[in-house]
Design an enzyme around this catalytic site. Sequence first.
Site, PDB file in Angstrom:
ATOM      1  CD  GLU A 134      -5.822   5.310   0.622  1.00 19.50           C
ATOM      2  OE1 GLU A 134      -4.816   6.036   0.798  1.00 19.50           O
ATOM      3  OE2 GLU A 134      -6.039   4.294   1.297  1.00 19.50           O
ATOM      4  CG  HIS A 159       0.221   6.242  -0.510  1.00 18.22           C
ATOM      5  ND1 HIS A 159      -0.767   7.047  -1.010  1.00 18.22           N
ATOM      6  CD2 HIS A 159      -0.368   5.505   0.473  1.00 18.22           C
ATOM      7  CE1 HIS A 159      -1.915   6.815  -0.346  1.00 18.22           C
ATOM      8  NE2 HIS A 159      -1.693   5.870   0.549  1.00 18.22           N
ATOM      9  CG  HIS A 166      -1.813   1.150   1.373  1.00 22.95           C
ATOM     10  ND1 HIS A 166      -3.126   1.117   0.986  1.00 22.95           N
ATOM     11  CD2 HIS A 166      -1.613   2.402   1.841  1.00 22.95           C
ATOM     12  CE1 HIS A 166      -3.687   2.298   1.207  1.00 22.95           C
ATOM     13  NE2 HIS A 166      -2.789   3.095   1.731  1.00 22.95           N
ATOM     14  CD  GLU A 167       1.605   3.572   3.680  1.00 18.69           C
ATOM     15  OE1 GLU A 167       1.799   4.675   3.129  1.00 18.69           O
ATOM     16  OE2 GLU A 167       0.546   3.313   4.301  1.00 18.69           O
TER      17      GLU A 167
HETATM   18 MG    MG Z   1      -3.127   5.292   2.208  1.00 21.34          MG
END
Ligand code: MG
Length: 498
Positions: free
Chosen positions: A298, A272, A268-269
């Site tokens: 996101e 980003h 997830h990171e």
């Molecule tokens: Mg996030």
Amino acid sequence: MSELFQNESIKVLVEKYQTIWSIRHAKSLMAWDNETCMPRGGVLERATAMANLSKLQQKLMLDSDFISLVEKAESAEGLNEYESGVIRVLKREIDYLRKIPPEIIFEFAKTSQEAVRVWDEAKRENNFEKFKPYLEKLSSLAREVAEKLGYEDHPYSAHLDLHEEGLDVKKTDRIFNKVITESRKILERVMRDGFYPESHHLEQMEYEISDMEKVNRELLELLRFPWDNGRLDLSPHPFTITLGVGDVRITTRYEGVDFKRAMYSTIHEFGHALYELQIDERLKMTPLAGGVSLGIHESQSRFMENILGRSRAFVSFVKPLLEKHLDFVRGCDEEELYRYFNTVSPSLIRVDADELTYNFHVYIRYRLEKLLIAGEINVGDLPELWNEEMEKLLGIKPSTYSEGVLQDIHWSHGSFGYFPTYTLGNVAAAQIWDAIKKEIDLEKTVESGRFERIYHYLREKIHRWGSTFSPQNLLNRSFGQDYEPEALIAYLKQKYVS
Ligand code: MG
């Protein structure tokens, strides 16, 4: 000076902005340090240093010479898209600072600093009454902020726009209505079918943290994380922070059990980080050098984590790495791992929710925030309303405040209007999925780990532009529509019920 800027006033503006950028850079580094390695004893002095740097930043933004440069540049003719972007971004910031008096900003910062600490205790002690006065203060400040900012239809729209440029209640209602109605139908079928299990025995498996560290590092390696431009560290709440186009840092955490949690929070990171790392170099240190909004940001993390990361192809791709470091994975076949990665069950905690039930959690917060900011409910009503909504939407009810209304940190920061951007992220991630699969065979690409092709696509459509276009314009330009929930419904249907 970057060749992207031709207009003389813009050139001066961008150059002047570098001082403001430098303050932001310093603040980011300090914020990163706060969460990763600062000793506890440094908290107070750090808070003062941060507050003073913020004040300095505001002073430079509101400097009359700076503002007249913005106004002068704005009236110039024939600005290119980057130049117009610079004006749009600066005007938004200046507008906010002009409308919100420094006393309110100060009061907000002071209250929330205290509130975070009290919230943390209240959550541990399961004591809503303790946090209540802080939430009352913060929500009343938030109401004041909405009045100062102004809005068309609903005071909460002012807060939505703060977190996602151009968002309002009408648009958000429309998105949620569709997402929630359709997700309920899909969820019912998934629970009936039983193919996606509610829990999995691998969730109980404990791992050595050193083994999982190797998995995460080597996985980032396989995903082509550029170690010269980033770091992976530990923090209780994983996050990504940008110091510049050439320095983007992520964090993760290890619970010692249920390894998918540590793995997916890292992926997830990474999503980003990839966004920030692929911004056009020529935008560095300018007002455009950053992801454009929380929703678009996101969408990048969710695309990596869910749409790629929880696919069957990703299971084939990652399995050899898992087998190398986690012995209990060795006996599992791919089907088994796929189901472990994709358990579906209504649960109490948002951050643990699967991709199908996640938006329900967001929706509950959205509804309550909207009522609170409109003054239609009081802070004291929140715990009961929270439980009612949970029961209505997910059929389960928290038995403690800690598992209910006190679970998230956001309100203690005084952030209202933040949560909906999580669902916008899911919505846009699916729009990207819908578009990219017409050009790239995702399954083959992911299975063979040739991610460059996907990254190139994301760079062209989203990343390289930084904040050049508003979220709405970026989506329209790249995918021919604003945030539209249809692709998310199609994605969920295809994955869960076909
Ligand atoms: Mg996030």
